[in-house]
Motif scaffolding. Structure first.
Motif: not given
Length: 370
Positions: A14-17, A19-20, A23, A204, A248, A252, A353
């Motif tokens: 999962l990309s950071t965005n 995950k955001t 959440s 992602y 999202e 990304d 990554y």
């Protein structure tokens, strides 16, 4: 040793965005998008925003995007939906010998129910000749389905040339773009396709979410029947949480520096050639290929044994070995490899990554083994 992930073609983190977004919507996505109250309205806005982002990513209109549970559902929807439209008329489908099981198995299923399927072969690089597709067309041809890029070898198919043939013969054209999205340009109008499959976990997003592009002028029967979700094209309450994540993820993926991933892939191949010039050979097309994928075969050892001796590495083999026998994948068989050659196949697929240190770690381990 440090863990190294080189299996991005199988699934991506999962990309950071993403995950955001997950959440954020974890406590806000409980409303049913079909409901008329505030909770439903909020959920519907999230779904429609995601629809627009997916559409933008592939050059489509939002109304041409249908959310699915993933690539397998999207492929099944197109193949079975077209078959349903044939009704009592003969139904002929053209595909290739190197398709993902999510296309091959529905085709075999439809053959049992009366469809006629032509599996077009490829050259030694795994690339189909558009003229072979044209030669296979009959008056009963209802669909042409050719993957954009092969998940194993990374070979990219000549989709634009095939779509020109499909349009000339007025045959609907589908491509599974699960493996190409985020790695090479994917625009439905440039490709000239009527249907295009997206798998979220390849770009992602979480597993269990995907999308199907259906050109607004294309006809297709629903795969799932029920309420009028997705304007009647896919019944079932929308997965708001994962749908927002897919939107999202598409945003990304559009910003990934694929040239850096390609640099790492090329570095890896150069080091393999330098260190094991007589024991490593590359599979797939040298030019028309995904920039992140390196599919090779090692002599004198099976890919399965090689990876077992490198437990820190996540990568994939192209052959299954059972009691002394070797079962090659459809992609490897299409390349014309012998069982002995195919047994040594390994697919390394990199992503944003991945690092130089990952490449060096694998090379050092291979030195110890080979």
């Amino acid at each position: 040793m440090r863990q190294v992930y080189m299996d991005y073609n199988a699934s991506t983190p999962l990309s950071t965005n993403v995950k955001t977004v997950l959440s954020y919507w974890m406590d806000r996505s409980y409303g049913n998008p079909s409901a008329g109250h505030w909770a439903g309205t909020e959920a519907k806005k999230a779904v429609e925003k995601a629809r627009s982002r997916v559409a933008d990513f592939i050059g489509a209109e939002p109304g041409e995007i249908v959310f699915t549970s993933g690539g397998t559902e999207g492929n099944n929807h197109v193949l079975k939906g077209i078959y349903e439209l044939c009704g009592a008329k003969p139904c002929h489908i053209i595909t290739t010998a190197v398709e993902h099981p999510a296309v091959m198995e529905p085709c075999r299923y439809l053959e049992k129910h009366g469809a006629v399927v032509t599996y077009v072969g490829t050259d030694s690089y795994g690339r189909v000749n558009p003229f072979d597709i044209e030669a296979a067309i009959t008056k009963d041809t209802a669909l042409i389905s050719v993957m954009h890029a092969n998940n194993e070898t990374g070979t990219v198919q000549p989709i634009e040339e095939i779509s020109a043939i499909a349009r000339r013969f007025k045959v609907p054209f589908h491509t599974d773009a699960s493996q190409s999205l985020g790695k090479i340009p994917v625009n439905v109008n440039d490709l000239g396709v009527d249907f295009l499959t997206i798998a979220g976990h390849k770009i992602y997003a979480p597993k269990g979410i995907g999308a199907l592009y259906i050109r607004k002028t294309a006809a297709l029967s629903p795969l799932l029947h029920g309420a009028s979700h997705e304007t009647g094209r896919r019944a079932g309450t929308e997965n708001v949480l994962f749908t927002a994540a897919l939107g999202e993820a598409c945003a990304d993926a559009a910003s990934i520096d694929i040239t850096e991933v390609q640099r790492l892939r090329n570095l890896f191949w150069e080091l393999l050639q330098q260190n094991f010039p007589l024991r490593v050979h590359r599979n797939g097309h040298p030019v028309h290929t995904l920039p992140n994928t390196l599919h090779v075969r090692f002599t004198g050892i099976t890919g399965q044994d090689l990876l077992q001796q490198m437990p820190f590495l996540a990568a994939s083999t192209g052959a299954a070995c059972h009691s002394g026998s070797v079962e090659l994948s459809a992609a490897l068989r299409a390349l014309g490899l012998t069982e002995q050659e195919g047994a040594g196949a390994v697919r390394f697929s990199l992503g944003p990554y991945s690092t130089d240190e990952d490449v060096f770690a694998v090379i050092e381990a291979l030195k110890q083994i080979l």
